[in-house]
Design an enzyme around this catalytic site. Structure first.
Site, PDB file in Angstrom:
ATOM      1  N   LEU A 194       0.838  -1.202   0.000  1.00 43.63           N
ATOM      2  CA  LEU A 194       0.000   0.000   0.000  1.00 43.63           C
ATOM      3  C   LEU A 194       0.871   1.249   0.000  1.00 43.63           C
ATOM      4  O   LEU A 194       1.184   1.796  -1.037  1.00 43.63           O
ATOM      5  CB  LEU A 194      -0.973  -0.032   1.182  1.00 43.63           C
ATOM      6  CG  LEU A 194      -2.034  -1.144   1.117  1.00 43.63           C
ATOM      7  CD1 LEU A 194      -2.949  -1.080   2.321  1.00 43.63           C
ATOM      8  CD2 LEU A 194      -2.840  -1.068  -0.167  1.00 43.63           C
ATOM      9  N   CYS A 195       1.275   1.732   1.163  1.00 44.93           N
ATOM     10  CA  CYS A 195       2.014   2.993   1.212  1.00 44.93           C
ATOM     11  C   CYS A 195       3.408   2.892   0.603  1.00 44.93           C
ATOM     12  O   CYS A 195       3.854   3.826  -0.071  1.00 44.93           O
ATOM     13  CB  CYS A 195       2.081   3.498   2.650  1.00 44.93           C
ATOM     14  SG  CYS A 195       0.448   3.925   3.304  1.00 44.93           S
ATOM     15  N   CYS A 196       4.098   1.772   0.812  1.00 45.97           N
ATOM     16  CA  CYS A 196       5.431   1.624   0.213  1.00 45.97           C
ATOM     17  C   CYS A 196       5.334   1.535  -1.309  1.00 45.97           C
ATOM     18  O   CYS A 196       6.060   2.222  -2.037  1.00 45.97           O
ATOM     19  CB  CYS A 196       6.134   0.397   0.772  1.00 45.97           C
ATOM     20  SG  CYS A 196       6.569   0.518   2.522  1.00 45.97           S
TER      21      CYS A 196
END
Length: 253
Positions: A194-196
């Site tokens: 997700l964020c990475c």
């Protein structure tokens, strides 16, 4: 962030597995069945996501089978992005914490700037994250929003506060990277898929060369971890781990 769906839960709640009946009782049931919108809301409420912060996974054993090309980061042009290693994700990131700490140490020793991000939800919460993760928020000033002690933050390290998956969206991260002369980013942290991954993709389309850590990232399952590594290696990032970083950064000294 992982949504767990119980087996069979995707079946339309308005469709019965039993054969329809022509009896008066069945006809009465059909005339009084609930509104489809109400039924859908009730169905979704009974299958809420498993809180992803309670899940953990070991890092994958190998990533080399996904590689389509290989390159070493240039410590004179790189910056390390440590994504969301904060209290909210403590149990999930635990298996990767030794690798994250090692990655930070290796980068510092090679003179690579280290930038941290932390996710904090605004009030009111922005869409669509509020819709996707109802009731699972990170509030400013709470332990969930604070960086974990093992993340290796040092005095003077930049901390970028974000409110969505990408660390570039609505922040000054790109300006900070340009200001320090960075042309490459090394991505570590949580959640891998997700964020990475979103930050890595965003960095790529903004013109940065991207290196993505295989062992200093973590998410809710091995399948999600491996899927991201395959996607990154195919078209967005060079994959690395602590061993490869140590060889590359040490060689550049």
């Amino acid at each position: 962030m992982l949504t767990s769906v119980a087996p069979g839960s995707l079946r339309n709640p308005l469709i019965s597995s039993r054969s329809p009946s022509s009896s008066p009782a069945a006809a009465q049931v059909n005339r009084t069945k609930p509104c489809p919108i109400q039924a859908d809301r009730a169905h979704r409420a009974s299958h809420r996501p498993v809180p992803y912060r309670t899940l953990a996974m070991p890092p994958p054993a190998t990533y080399t089978r996904y590689e389509t090309r290989r390159r070493d980061p240039d410590p004179r042009a790189a910056a390390l992005l440590v994504i969301d290693v904060q209290g909210h994700f403590a149990s999930l990131v635990a298996p990767a914490m030794p690798a994250i700490a090692s990655t930070v140490e290796l980068c510092r020793a090679a003179g690579v700037p280290v930038i941290y991000t932390r996710h904090v939800d605004p009030v009111p919460r922005s869409r669509p994250l509020g819709e996707w993760w109802p009731g699972d928020r990170i509030d400013a000033g709470t332990p969930a929003a604070e960086l974990l002690p093992g993340a290796g933050r040092a005095p003077g390290d930049l901390v970028v506060e974000k409110s969505t998956y990408s660390a570039f969206a609505g922040t000054a991260l790109e300006e900070a990277l340009r200001g320090m002369g960075a042309e490459e980013v090394i991505v570590a942290g949580v959640m891998t898929n997700l964020c990475c991954e979103t930050t890595a993709r965003d960095a790529f389309v903004r013109g940065f060369r991207v290196f993505f850590s295989a062992d200093a990232t973590a998410t809710a399952s091995r399948d999600l971890q491996e899927a991201t590594l395959a996607n990154m290696a195919y078209g967005f990032a060079y994959i690395a781990d602590c061993k490869r970083l140590e060889a590359a950064l040490g060689k550049a000294e």
